[in-house]
Write an enzyme that holds these catalytic residues in place. Structure first.
Site, mmCIF file in Angstrom:
data_model
loop_
_atom_site.group_PDB
_atom_site.id
_atom_site.type_symbol
_atom_site.label_atom_id
_atom_site.label_comp_id
_atom_site.label_asym_id
_atom_site.label_seq_id
_atom_site.Cartn_x
_atom_site.Cartn_y
_atom_site.Cartn_z
ATOM 1 N N GLU A 182 0.596 -1.145 0.033
ATOM 2 C CA GLU A 182 0.135 0.160 -0.099
ATOM 3 C C GLU A 182 0.797 1.387 0.043
ATOM 4 O O GLU A 182 0.572 2.194 0.813
ATOM 5 C CB GLU A 182 -0.959 -0.161 1.218
ATOM 6 C CG GLU A 182 -1.927 -1.325 1.244
ATOM 7 C CD GLU A 182 -2.845 -1.404 2.401
ATOM 8 O OE1 GLU A 182 -2.973 -0.414 2.940
ATOM 9 O OE2 GLU A 182 -3.527 -2.535 2.417
ATOM 10 N N GLU A 287 -5.356 -8.099 -0.727
ATOM 11 C CA GLU A 287 -6.195 -7.823 0.324
ATOM 12 C C GLU A 287 -7.536 -7.070 0.116
ATOM 13 O O GLU A 287 -7.522 -6.211 -1.027
ATOM 14 C CB GLU A 287 -5.268 -6.609 1.327
ATOM 15 C CG GLU A 287 -4.967 -7.342 2.462
ATOM 16 C CD GLU A 287 -4.398 -5.972 3.354
ATOM 17 O OE1 GLU A 287 -5.129 -5.054 3.775
ATOM 18 O OE2 GLU A 287 -3.111 -5.854 3.466
#
Ligand code: BMA
Length: 363
Positions: A182, A287
């Protein structure tokens, strides 16, 4: 139907990766069988994964054999996610002992599952958590930087843990390691607010080089896993550290579901699938989830829709939903949850493979 499509792949993964002697081991690649399994399953099925599945769930903790995915669906997931933030302590940042994580990984592997490891790393200089952006200077961690030795110390701890992942015969267990994820967001210290693209690439490249070449780890597939902050291939690749240090192209996305932008999830899955095909990599939805299942029937009305949207999206090898901490933070419905039927409908879809689906491939 579900079971016959990919006959033989499971054997390839479990036994191919355990094979002793011969070329595979000399090549230093305990990951070969895992890589081939994930490549060949692409387009046939999408493996379903859950973070911390064997460690705890809604209303239970450290109960041997327990799993919320199994309680609700009857089968374990085929992918198991684990977290090594706070490596060096006895327990990880979510309170799971590292010795237990090792046991769970061994157990998942023994059952024929695939393990993937995330790392919400503390900032090596201050020891503050991954989200704390105080006094960050990533350049100081890189080779030649004044705090480089502190990064190396952390990587030594990571390497020690990864090297300790051995199967019953003492062979390394292959895992998908997903560091520095991320990175386009600004919530982690390696994110865009505190780390430049060049620093990021160097941090990633050093990490992989150190683990593979200096520490000699040969059990890692490496995942590059941006958040949803990209709309084009170019944006996805803005911090890409290089084909030589990445095996799995993925991304994490919760927000697009929350904002009901399913079309954008489909576009992003397509970008990742396209790039993976072009580069000869594995693609994954690394995710996702709907926290507390706030979105009605999220599994069939959202996740299945995007995974099944096109040939491209169906090429994704696996999808992983996040952890079941308790009723304030969970992603898989417990058996008594109103969306448990919806979850069962999702996992029974022919596209979605749990561990039992993988096992029946061989019958
Ligand atoms: C986040 C949350 C946190 C957790 C972290 C690392 O998404 O689940 O509670 O500490 O992941 O697992």
């Amino acid at each position: 139907m579900k079971r016959f499509l990919v006959i033989g792949f499971f054997f390839l993964f479990v036994f191919g990766s355990c094979s002793s002697g011969g070329k595979m081991v000399q090549e230093g690649s305990s990951t070969k069988g895992l890589r081939e399994f994930l490549v060949r399953i692409s387009g046939q099925a999408i493996l379903f994964g859950h973070q911390d599945d064997l460690a705890y769930g809604i209303g239970w903790k450290a109960v041997p054999g327990q799993s919320d995915v199994k309680r609700t669906s009857g089968s374990y997931p085929s992918v198991f996610g684990w977290e090594i933030g706070n490596i060096g302590d006895a327990t990880n940042l979510d309170g799971v002992p590292f010795d237990s994580i090792r046991d769970y990984i061994q157990r998942a592997y023994r059952m024929g599952g695939i393990n993937t490891i995330s790392w919400h790393a503390r900032y090596p200089v201050t020891g503050f958590d991954a989200w704390n952006l105080t006094s960050i200077e990533v350049s100081s961690l890189l080779p030649g930087g004044e705090s480089h030795d502190l990064l190396v110390k952390e990587l030594d701890l990571v390497a020690g843990f990864l090297a300790s992942l051995k199967d019953d015969s003492g062979n390394p267990i292959p895992v998908i390691f997903r560091p520095w994820h991320e990175m386009y967001g600004s919530w982690f210290w390696w994110g865009s607010a505190t780390c430049s693209s060049e620093e990021y690439r160097q941090l990633f490249r050093f990490t992989v080089d150190y683990l593979r070449n200096k520490k000699g780890l040969n059990n890692l597939l490496i995942a590059f896993s941006p958040d949803k902050g990209f709309d084009t291939k170019e944006e996805y690749l803005a911090r890409y550290p290089g084909d030589d240090v990445v095996d799995v192209l993925g991304f994490d996305d919760y927000g697009d579901f929350k904002q009901n932008r399913l079309d954008w999830v489909v576009i992003k899955l397509g970008i990742v699938a396209d790039l993976a095909r072009e580069k000869g990599k594995i693609s994954a939805f690394t995710e996702t989830g709907s926290d507390r299942l706030e979105i009605p029937n999220w599994y069939t009305s959202n996740l299945l829709q995007v995974l099944n949207a096109s040939e491209k999206t169906r090429n994704i090898s696996y999808v992983l939903v996040w952890r079941n901490k308790d009723l304030s933070h969970f992603f898989v419905p417990a058996p008594d949850h109103p969306q448990s039927d919806d979850f069962r409908t999702f996992v029974n879809d022919k596209l979605i493979f749990l561990l039992d689906d993988v096992k029946t491939m061989n019958q």
